[in-house]
Scaffold this motif. Structure first.
Motif, PDB file in Angstrom:
ATOM      1  N   UNK A 190       0.818  -1.220   0.000  1.00  8.59           N
ATOM      2  CA  UNK A 190       0.000   0.000   0.000  1.00  8.59           C
ATOM      3  C   UNK A 190       0.853   1.273   0.000  1.00  8.59           C
ATOM      4  N   UNK A 191       0.351   2.298  -0.625  1.00  8.78           N
ATOM      5  CA  UNK A 191       1.032   3.589  -0.635  1.00  8.78           C
ATOM      6  C   UNK A 191       0.836   4.329   0.676  1.00  8.78           C
ATOM      7  N   UNK A 192      -0.349   4.229   1.249  1.00  8.75           N
ATOM      8  CA  UNK A 192      -0.643   4.883   2.522  1.00  8.75           C
ATOM      9  C   UNK A 192       0.299   4.358   3.608  1.00  8.75           C
ATOM     10  N   UNK A 193       0.921   5.266   4.364  1.00  7.13           N
ATOM     11  CA  UNK A 193       1.933   4.865   5.340  1.00  7.13           C
ATOM     12  C   UNK A 193       1.352   4.021   6.471  1.00  7.13           C
ATOM     13  N   UNK A 194       0.159   4.380   6.911  1.00  4.47           N
ATOM     14  CA  UNK A 194      -0.463   3.600   7.988  1.00  4.47           C
ATOM     15  C   UNK A 194      -0.784   2.192   7.511  1.00  4.47           C
ATOM     16  N   UNK A 195      -1.394   2.063   6.337  1.00  2.24           N
ATOM     17  CA  UNK A 195      -1.721   0.748   5.811  1.00  2.24           C
ATOM     18  C   UNK A 195      -0.464  -0.059   5.480  1.00  2.24           C
ATOM     19  N   UNK A 196       0.611   0.621   5.109  1.00  2.00           N
ATOM     20  CA  UNK A 196       1.873  -0.070   4.852  1.00  2.00           C
ATOM     21  C   UNK A 196       2.378  -0.723   6.141  1.00  2.00           C
ATOM     22  N   UNK A 197       2.293   0.013   7.269  1.00  2.00           N
ATOM     23  CA  UNK A 197       2.716  -0.564   8.556  1.00  2.00           C
ATOM     24  C   UNK A 197       1.804  -1.726   8.948  1.00  2.00           C
ATOM     25  N   UNK A 198       0.495  -1.558   8.754  1.00  2.00           N
ATOM     26  CA  UNK A 198      -0.440  -2.638   9.041  1.00  2.00           C
ATOM     27  C   UNK A 198      -0.102  -3.865   8.207  1.00  2.00           C
ATOM     28  N   UNK A 199       0.156  -3.658   6.918  1.00  3.30           N
ATOM     29  CA  UNK A 199       0.485  -4.770   6.033  1.00  3.30           C
ATOM     30  C   UNK A 199       1.767  -5.471   6.424  1.00  3.30           C
ATOM     31  N   UNK A 200       2.744  -4.712   6.927  1.00  6.15           N
ATOM     32  CA  UNK A 200       4.002  -5.315   7.368  1.00  6.15           C
ATOM     33  C   UNK A 200       3.774  -6.228   8.568  1.00  6.15           C
ATOM     34  N   UNK A 201       2.944  -5.780   9.523  1.00  7.55           N
ATOM     35  CA  UNK A 201       2.627  -6.616  10.685  1.00  7.55           C
ATOM     36  C   UNK A 201       1.839  -7.856  10.261  1.00  7.55           C
ATOM     37  N   UNK A 202       0.924  -7.694   9.326  1.00 10.46           N
ATOM     38  CA  UNK A 202       0.130  -8.838   8.864  1.00 10.46           C
ATOM     39  C   UNK A 202       1.031  -9.882   8.210  1.00 10.46           C
ATOM     40  N   UNK A 203       1.962  -9.427   7.394  1.00 15.72           N
ATOM     41  CA  UNK A 203       2.860 -10.371   6.749  1.00 15.72           C
ATOM     42  C   UNK A 203       3.779 -11.033   7.764  1.00 15.72           C
ATOM     43  N   UNK A 204       4.214 -10.288   8.767  1.00 14.42           N
ATOM     44  CA  UNK A 204       5.065 -10.869   9.805  1.00 14.42           C
ATOM     45  C   UNK A 204       4.340 -11.993  10.534  1.00 14.42           C
ATOM     46  N   UNK A 205       3.039 -11.807  10.778  1.00 22.15           N
ATOM     47  CA  UNK A 205       2.268 -12.856  11.428  1.00 22.15           C
ATOM     48  C   UNK A 205       2.189 -14.118  10.589  1.00 22.15           C
TER      49      UNK A 205
END
Length: 348
Positions: free
Chosen positions: A276-291
Motif C-alpha cells: 500500500x502507498x498509505x503509510x499507515x496501511x503499509x505498517x499494518x500490512x508489514x505486521x500482517x505479513x510478519x504474522x
C-alpha cells in the motif's frame, strides 16, 4: 506486579470439583453416598489436593500432532496450536491489531471499569495491557490453554475455561467483556453473545473484534493465486468442522439479536504486505505479513486439513509454502476486512 500461585491458573472444572467435595459432608440423603473414612481434616485435605493436582496435570497433558502442540482441555474443540511458535505469532498479531486501531486496545466508551473479562485470551497480552491501563479493575483472562505468563499485574488472573460452554458469571457480571480474533475458533457466535449479554451488568459494554476470514483484492490480483487456493481449502475444512470463518460482518446482527443496544460498527482494512502507498496501511500490512511468516500458514492449516480432509502433513506444508511465496509478491494485493463491534446492555 506479583507472581500468582499455580492454583490461580485453575480450571472451572477444578473449582466445581473442590466445591462439590466441600459440600459432600452435608449430604446425608439422596443418590450421593458420603465417604466417612477420613480420620481428620488433614487426610481430607490431602486427598482434595491430590484430586486438584490430577486435574491440573490433565490440562497440561498437551496433545502433540504433526510436530505441533495443541490444547488438551476439551480436546479438539480448537484447531490451532498452543506451542511457543504459535504464541509468538499471537503476540505479533496483538501488535497488528493495535496498529489497525491506532494503538487503542478497545473502542467501546467504557468509563471506570471494575470487572472485566477477556475471552479466549491466548497469551494474555491484551489482558495484561488492559490491567496495566486500568489498575482499579479486576480483570480475568480465560482460555482453553494455560499458556499465559506468571508475572502479571496484581489485578489480573487467568482461568482455563471453555467459553462455548454455559457460563457461571450471571451472579457476578462484568461491566466490560472483550473478545478479539475468534474467527475459526467458535461454532455458535449467536449463543456466545447471548451468554455475554446475560453476564454483563446493566449499562455495561461488550466488544468483539474480528475478521471476515476470506480475503480479496480490489484489482483482481488475488484471483487464481496460491493464496486463494490456500484459504479456500483451509476454510473449507473449518466449515466442515462447523466453525464460523466469516464472523466480522455478522457481528452487528448477532449483537442486536442478543439484546444489545447502542450497537456501533467500524470496519478497517488489513492489507497483506507493504504494497500500500498509505503509510499507515503499509505498517499494518508489514505486521500482517510478519504474522504469516511466523508459521501462520502452517498453524492454521495443519489440524483442520489433516483431521477433516485427510491431507498428509507434507501436502499441507506444500500448500502453506505456496501461500507464503505468493504472500511475498508485491503484485498480489490481498486485503482482509476487520470489524470492531460493540454494544451496551440496556440500563434497565
Amino acid at each position: 506486579m506479583t507472581e500468582p500461585s499455580t492454583q490461580e491458573q485453575t480450571t472451572t472444572q477444578e473449582q466445581a470439583t473442590a466445591q462439590e467435595e466441600q459440600t459432600t459432608t452435608e449430604q446425608t440423603q439422596g443418590n450421593v453416598e458420603v465417604d466417612n473414612s477420613y480420620e481428620n481434616d488433614s487426610a481430607y485435605g490431602d486427598e482434595l489436593s491430590s484430586y486438584s493436582a490430577s486435574l491440573t496435570s490433565s490440562v497440561l497433558d498437551y496433545r502433540h500432532e504433526n510436530g505441533r502442540r495443541y490444547h488438551r482441555y476439551r480436546d479438539g474443540s480448537y484447531l490451532l496450536p498452543n506451542d511457543e511458535t504459535e504464541n509468538d505469532r499471537l503476540d505479533l498479531l496483538h501488535e497488528l491489531f493495535l496498529e489497525v486501531l491506532h494503538r487503542k486496545l478497545y473502542l467501546a466508551p467504557i468509563k471506570n471499569p471494575q470487572r472485566v473479562i477477556d475471552l479466549a485470551t491466548g497469551t494474555g497480552i491484551w489482558a495484561i495491557d488492559f490491567a496495566d491501563l486500568h489498575p482499579g479493575a479486576q480483570v480475568i483472562g480465560c482460555d482453553l490453554s494455560p499458556t499465559q505468563p506468571t508475572l502479571i499485574p496484581p489485578n489480573l488472573k487467568f482461568l482455563v475455561d471453555d467459553i462455548e460452554s454455559d457460563w457461571a458469571y450471571v451472579d457476578d457480571p462484568f461491566d466490560f467483556i472483550h473478545a478479539r480474533f475468534l474467527c475459526v475458533s467458535i461454532k455458535d457466535f449467536g449463543k456466545l453473545l447471548k451468554e455475554c449479554y446475560r453476564s454483563t451488568k446493566p449499562g455495561g459494554w461488550v466488544e468483539f473484534q474480528d475478521l471476515d476470514g476470506y480475503p480479496y483484492s480490489e484489482d483482481g490480483s488475488y484471483k487464481g493465486t496460491g493464496l486463494e487456493r490456500y484459504y479456500t481449502e483451509v476454510y473449507g475444512a473449518f466449515e466442515m468442522a462447523g466453525y464460523e470463518v466469516r464472523p466480522g460482518p455478522k457481528l452487528e446482527q448477532w449483537f442486536k439479536d442478543a439484546g444489545f443496544v447502542n450497537v456501533h460498527v467500524e470496519k478497517f482494512l488489513i492489507p497483506h504486505g507493504v504494497w500500500p502507498k498509505d503509510k499507515h496501511l503499509k505498517r499494518v500490512g508489514a505486521w500482517a505479513q510478519a504474522g504469516s511468516e511466523q508459521n501462520g500458514f502452517e498453524g492454521l492449516a495443519l489440524a483442520a486439513l489433516t483431521r477433516y480432509k485427510n491431507w498428509t502433513k507434507e501436502e499441507v506444508m506444500v500448500l502453506a509454502s505456496q501461500a507464503r511465496a505468493d504472500c511475498r509478491k508485491r503484485d498480489i494485493h490481498m486485503v482482509f476486512d476487520y470489524y470492531v463491534v460493540y454494544g451496551q446492555r440496556p440500563e434497565n
